[in-house]
Design an enzyme around this catalytic site. Structure first.
Site, PDB file in Angstrom:
ATOM      1  N   CYS A  19      10.719  11.424 -11.614  1.00 21.53           N
ATOM      2  CA  CYS A  19       9.558  11.583 -12.482  1.00 21.53           C
ATOM      3  C   CYS A  19       8.961  12.963 -12.217  1.00 21.53           C
ATOM      4  CB  CYS A  19       8.532  10.498 -12.194  1.00 21.53           C
ATOM      5  SG  CYS A  19       7.874  10.563 -10.497  1.00 21.53           S
ATOM      6  N   HIS A  48      10.170   8.662  -1.308  1.00 18.34           N
ATOM      7  CA  HIS A  48      10.950   7.638  -0.617  1.00 18.34           C
ATOM      8  C   HIS A  48      12.425   7.688  -1.033  1.00 18.34           C
ATOM      9  CE1 HIS A  48       7.156   5.063   0.317  1.00 18.34           C
ATOM     10  NE2 HIS A  48       7.434   5.908   1.273  1.00 18.34           N
ATOM     11  N   HIS A 131       1.604   0.176   1.894  1.00 21.60           N
ATOM     12  CA  HIS A 131       2.298   1.241   1.172  1.00 21.60           C
ATOM     13  C   HIS A 131       1.486   2.527   1.318  1.00 21.60           C
ATOM     14  CE1 HIS A 131       3.830   3.660  -2.169  1.00 21.60           C
ATOM     15  NE2 HIS A 131       4.919   2.915  -2.102  1.00 21.60           N
ATOM     16  N   GLU A 133       0.773   4.939  -0.592  1.00 20.66           N
ATOM     17  CA  GLU A 133      -0.164   5.226  -1.685  1.00 20.66           C
ATOM     18  C   GLU A 133      -1.428   4.386  -1.549  1.00 20.66           C
ATOM     19  OE1 GLU A 133      -0.671   4.674  -6.461  1.00 20.66           O
ATOM     20  OE2 GLU A 133       1.376   5.032  -5.735  1.00 20.66           O
ATOM     21  N   THR A 172       0.150   3.073  -8.515  1.00 19.31           N
ATOM     22  CA  THR A 172       0.799   3.587  -9.725  1.00 19.31           C
ATOM     23  C   THR A 172       2.205   3.055  -9.935  1.00 19.31           C
ATOM     24  OG1 THR A 172       1.688   5.539  -8.585  1.00 19.31           O
ATOM     25  CG2 THR A 172      -0.503   5.748  -9.581  1.00 19.31           C
ATOM     26  N   CYS A 202       1.826   4.490 -13.573  1.00 13.42           N
ATOM     27  CA  CYS A 202       2.225   5.797 -14.100  1.00 13.42           C
ATOM     28  C   CYS A 202       3.223   5.645 -15.246  1.00 13.42           C
ATOM     29  CB  CYS A 202       2.762   6.691 -12.990  1.00 13.42           C
ATOM     30  SG  CYS A 202       4.525   6.661 -12.749  1.00 13.42           S
ATOM     31  N   ASN A 232       8.527   1.587  -6.640  1.00  7.80           N
ATOM     32  CA  ASN A 232       8.945   1.581  -8.040  1.00  7.80           C
ATOM     33  C   ASN A 232      10.390   1.131  -8.190  1.00  7.80           C
ATOM     34  OD1 ASN A 232      10.787   4.092  -8.851  1.00  7.80           O
ATOM     35  ND2 ASN A 232       9.378   4.802  -7.284  1.00  7.80           N
ATOM     36  N   SER A 275      12.180   8.198  -7.543  1.00  2.28           N
ATOM     37  CA  SER A 275      12.401   9.153  -6.457  1.00  2.28           C
ATOM     38  C   SER A 275      13.882   9.340  -6.145  1.00  2.28           C
ATOM     39  CB  SER A 275      11.649   8.701  -5.194  1.00  2.28           C
ATOM     40  OG  SER A 275      11.881   7.338  -4.921  1.00  2.28           O
TER      41      SER A 275
END
Length: 316
Positions: A19, A48, A131, A133, A172, A202, A232, A275
């Site tokens: 992304c 990650h 996590h 984030e 996100t 996101c 994700n 990622s």
């Protein structure tokens, strides 16, 4: 003479892979190495993915867990997941040169949380405990100002200090479908709760999940290329299973593929978490060709054109 290979139709989900936030974070580390020389320290994995991390290590990055591992005379980059406010504060106290590679969409969630706090609202954060984030977002506000909710069951029993002064934000990289259920539960229990003007999940996470939904019902098996600590990527495995492809799994790269697991499948879906680089997708398709007579079809559900600017310090 070897027997003929069995046919395998590969359905490539698109969008997939990097992304804009991940691409920006990697460029930040590379530019920092070019500008400041080797080594440049990076607090936590920049994204990650071990392949990405090892490539950056080869170029001169050193990944550490905390700032006390960074020498006073070397620059440090903060990962794309974001960091608690205490981290740049400590870097400033030590006069460390630091570059913040936090994804702009994560920074947006940080600003929302701060705005709600200033308005006197308790913030409910929907996300996964531990996590990076989530740790970073909760660390934007004083202890106790953010309440973490991981699923609908927790939302149903959540106790808040003032139901009329409440707001929510989300990690996100969550499952879009799961988050809808949690938000619905919060709205039912706390009708006055404030939410973001635009959803925090996101664009890339949502787009990759939509692409998996498009191919999963057509697949006998589906592989998500990504890391086990990548939220994700793990959500993509769940989305595939929920959309009818029960045989779905995470694979870090082609060398980790269990070909016995694929036995009996004639249609394989492949995608990659936000990622994971496209190189690893190509690698897996090549490995498939060694075992099967492969035909490839790319199923595109959306075009992406998002680009995030680099920090000014690395552009001039």
């Amino acid at each position: 003479m070897s027997p003929p290979k069995k046919p395998l139709k590969v359905l490539l989900a698109s969008p997939r892979g990097f992304c804009a936030g991940v691409d920006r974070a990697i460029q930040i580390v590379e530019r920092a190495i070019e500008r400041y020389g080797r080594p440049v320290y990076v607090r936590h994995e920049i994204v990650h993915n071990r392949y990405v991390v090892e490539n950056l290590e080869a170029k001169g990055a050193i990944f550490v867990d905390e700032l006390d591992e960074v020498p006073d005379d070397r620059p440090v980059v903060f990962s794309a997941h974001g960091v608690p406010k205490a981290v740049p504060a400590e870097a400033g106290r030590r006069n460390l040169l630091y570059v913040d590679a936090t994804c702009p969409l994560v920074s947006k969630v940080h600003r929302e949380a701060e705005r709600h706090h200033v308005s006197g609202r308790t913030v409910v954060l929907i996300g996964h405990a531990g996590h990076p984030e989530v740790v970073g977002t909760m660390g934007q506000l004083p202890a106790g100002a953010v309440l973490l909710v991981e699923d609908v069951a927790q939302a149903e029993v959540l106790e808040v200090p003032d139901p009329d002064n409440l707001a929510y934000a989300t990690q996100t990289t969550l499952s879009v479908d799961d988050t809808i259920g949690i938000v619905a539960a919060l709205h039912r229990r706390f009708p006055a709760i404030h939410g973001p003007k635009m959803e925090d999940i996101c664009y890339a996470t949502a787009n990759r999940q939509a692409a998996v939904k498009a191919i999963a019902p057509k697949c006998d098996a589906l592989v998500v290329i990504g890391a086990p600590n990548s939220s994700n990527s793990m959500r993509l495995v769940e989305v595939a299973a929920n959309c009818g492809c029960c045989k779905s799994r995470l694979v870090q790269r082609a060398a980790d593929m269990d070909w016995g697991w694929l036995a009996g499948a004639s249609r394989l879906g492949i995608t990659a978490g936000a990622s994971a680089p496209e190189t690893l997708v190509d690698e897996l398709v090549t490995a498939c060709r060694e075992h099967y007579d492969v035909t490839v079809e790319e199923v595109r559900t959306m075009e992406e054109s998002v680009v995030f600017k680099l920090p000014r310090a690395l552009v001039a």
